[in-house]
Design a protein around this motif. Structure first.
Motif, mmCIF file in Angstrom:
data_model
loop_
_atom_site.group_PDB
_atom_site.id
_atom_site.type_symbol
_atom_site.label_atom_id
_atom_site.label_comp_id
_atom_site.label_asym_id
_atom_site.label_seq_id
_atom_site.Cartn_x
_atom_site.Cartn_y
_atom_site.Cartn_z
ATOM 1 N N PRO A 146 0.831 -1.205 0.000
ATOM 2 C CA PRO A 146 0.000 0.000 0.000
ATOM 3 C C PRO A 146 0.867 1.258 0.000
ATOM 4 C CG PRO A 146 -0.028 -1.033 2.161
ATOM 5 C CD PRO A 146 0.725 -1.955 1.244
ATOM 6 N N CYS A 147 0.428 2.250 -0.717
ATOM 7 C CA CYS A 147 1.134 3.528 -0.748
ATOM 8 C C CYS A 147 0.908 4.253 0.590
ATOM 9 C CB CYS A 147 0.606 4.377 -1.896
ATOM 10 S SG CYS A 147 1.368 6.015 -1.990
ATOM 11 N N PRO A 148 1.981 4.664 1.276
ATOM 12 C CA PRO A 148 1.812 5.454 2.494
ATOM 13 C C PRO A 148 1.391 6.875 2.106
ATOM 14 C CG PRO A 148 4.141 5.165 2.004
ATOM 15 C CD PRO A 148 3.380 4.386 0.972
ATOM 16 N N ILE A 149 0.315 7.365 2.699
ATOM 17 C CA ILE A 149 -0.246 8.657 2.300
ATOM 18 C C ILE A 149 0.088 9.758 3.301
ATOM 19 C CG2 ILE A 149 -2.399 9.911 1.840
ATOM 20 C CD1 ILE A 149 -3.528 7.172 0.838
ATOM 21 N N ALA A 150 -0.146 9.505 4.592
ATOM 22 C CA ALA A 150 0.070 10.555 5.598
ATOM 23 C C ALA A 150 0.371 9.924 6.948
ATOM 24 C CB ALA A 150 -1.163 11.448 5.705
ATOM 25 N N ILE A 151 1.089 10.679 7.775
ATOM 26 C CA ILE A 151 1.430 10.231 9.119
ATOM 27 C C ILE A 151 1.091 11.352 10.100
ATOM 28 C CG2 ILE A 151 3.822 11.011 8.911
ATOM 29 C CD1 ILE A 151 4.646 8.555 10.589
ATOM 30 N N ASP A 152 0.538 10.990 11.251
ATOM 31 C CA ASP A 152 0.230 11.958 12.305
ATOM 32 C C ASP A 152 0.827 11.419 13.607
ATOM 33 O OD1 ASP A 152 -0.849 13.540 14.361
ATOM 34 O OD2 ASP A 152 -2.708 13.881 13.242
ATOM 35 N N ARG A 153 2.009 11.890 13.935
ATOM 36 C CA ARG A 153 2.716 11.391 15.122
ATOM 37 C C ARG A 153 2.010 11.774 16.415
ATOM 38 N NH1 ARG A 153 7.320 8.904 14.305
ATOM 39 N NH2 ARG A 153 8.338 9.057 12.292
ATOM 40 N N ASP A 154 1.336 12.907 16.447
ATOM 41 C CA ASP A 154 0.622 13.327 17.659
ATOM 42 C C ASP A 154 -0.532 12.389 17.986
ATOM 43 O OD1 ASP A 154 2.324 15.504 17.998
ATOM 44 O OD2 ASP A 154 0.999 16.855 16.870
ATOM 45 N N ARG A 155 -1.188 11.869 16.964
ATOM 46 C CA ARG A 155 -2.334 10.971 17.166
ATOM 47 C C ARG A 155 -1.956 9.493 17.008
ATOM 48 N NH1 ARG A 155 -4.571 15.559 14.661
ATOM 49 N NH2 ARG A 155 -6.261 16.468 15.881
ATOM 50 N N HIS A 156 -0.671 9.234 16.738
ATOM 51 C CA HIS A 156 -0.146 7.871 16.606
ATOM 52 C C HIS A 156 -0.884 7.079 15.526
ATOM 53 C CE1 HIS A 156 2.007 8.813 20.234
ATOM 54 N NE2 HIS A 156 0.873 9.066 20.835
ATOM 55 N N CYS A 157 -1.078 7.720 14.367
ATOM 56 C CA CYS A 157 -1.783 7.026 13.292
ATOM 57 C C CYS A 157 -1.189 7.374 11.931
ATOM 58 C CB CYS A 157 -3.276 7.344 13.326
ATOM 59 S SG CYS A 157 -3.681 9.044 12.960
ATOM 60 N N ALA A 158 -1.536 6.552 10.948
ATOM 61 C CA ALA A 158 -1.103 6.772 9.577
ATOM 62 C C ALA A 158 -2.232 6.405 8.632
ATOM 63 C CB ALA A 158 0.130 5.926 9.267
ATOM 64 N N ILE A 159 -2.167 6.988 7.448
ATOM 65 C CA ILE A 159 -3.141 6.698 6.403
ATOM 66 C C ILE A 159 -2.401 6.032 5.258
ATOM 67 C CG2 ILE A 159 -4.816 7.654 4.765
ATOM 68 C CD1 ILE A 159 -5.158 10.009 6.721
ATOM 69 N N TYR A 160 -2.973 4.909 4.794
ATOM 70 C CA TYR A 160 -2.390 4.141 3.709
ATOM 71 C C TYR A 160 -3.427 3.917 2.623
ATOM 72 C CZ TYR A 160 1.026 2.989 7.333
ATOM 73 O OH TYR A 160 1.964 3.055 8.333
ATOM 74 N N GLU A 161 -2.938 3.638 1.422
ATOM 75 C CA GLU A 161 -3.805 3.257 0.320
ATOM 76 C C GLU A 161 -4.536 1.967 0.693
ATOM 77 O OE1 GLU A 161 -3.134 2.031 -4.347
ATOM 78 O OE2 GLU A 161 -1.507 1.697 -2.923
ATOM 79 N N TYR A 162 -5.802 1.884 0.340
ATOM 80 C CA TYR A 162 -6.572 0.661 0.554
ATOM 81 C C TYR A 162 -6.438 -0.204 -0.683
ATOM 82 C CZ TYR A 162 -10.418 -2.563 1.252
ATOM 83 O OH TYR A 162 -11.161 -3.704 1.397
ATOM 84 N N ILE A 163 -6.031 -1.453 -0.477
ATOM 85 C CA ILE A 163 -5.894 -2.404 -1.578
ATOM 86 C C ILE A 163 -6.922 -3.511 -1.382
ATOM 87 C CG2 ILE A 163 -4.383 -4.070 -2.708
ATOM 88 C CD1 ILE A 163 -2.010 -2.365 -1.785
ATOM 89 N N ILE A 164 -7.737 -3.728 -2.395
ATOM 90 C CA ILE A 164 -8.743 -4.782 -2.328
ATOM 91 C C ILE A 164 -8.051 -6.136 -2.499
ATOM 92 C CG2 ILE A 164 -10.773 -5.765 -3.463
ATOM 93 C CD1 ILE A 164 -11.472 -2.881 -4.325
#
Length: 92
Positions: free
Chosen positions: A63-81
């Motif tokens: 999955p392509c890494p899209i965004a990271i939020d270190r303050d909220r301890h989360c990341a957004i990745y591409e969704y692959i079916i």
């Protein structure tokens, strides 16, 4: 955001499939990483950075890494079916 559904129940993270508003109904994965007070490992940074490195070096089976939020301890990745892998394979 139009809809979110929890799709992962791992020990170290919570994973959600999120369908975004808009004409293309884009889906992404939001992964929230668990932080333990005594654990100094940077699971978020390690995973996101590794995927980012691979993606920048033309590895497209991830999955392509899209965004990271270190303050909220989360990341957004591409969704692959696809289907969840149930076992690995060994190649020589």
């Amino acid at each position: 955001m139009a809809a979110a559904e929890r799709i992962g129940t791992g020990r170290n993270s919570r994973v959600f499939r999120v369908e975004l508003d808009g004409g293309d109904r884009r889906r992404v994965v939001v992964k929230v990483y668990r932080r333990d007070p005594g654990d100094e490992r940077d699971r978020l940074g390690t995973e996101f950075g590794s995927l980012q490195f691979l993606w920048q070096n033309n590895v497209r089976s991830i999955p392509c890494p899209i965004a990271i939020d270190r303050d909220r301890h989360c990341a957004i990745y591409e969704y692959i079916i696809g289907a969840v892998a149930t076992s690995g394979t060994h190649r020589d």
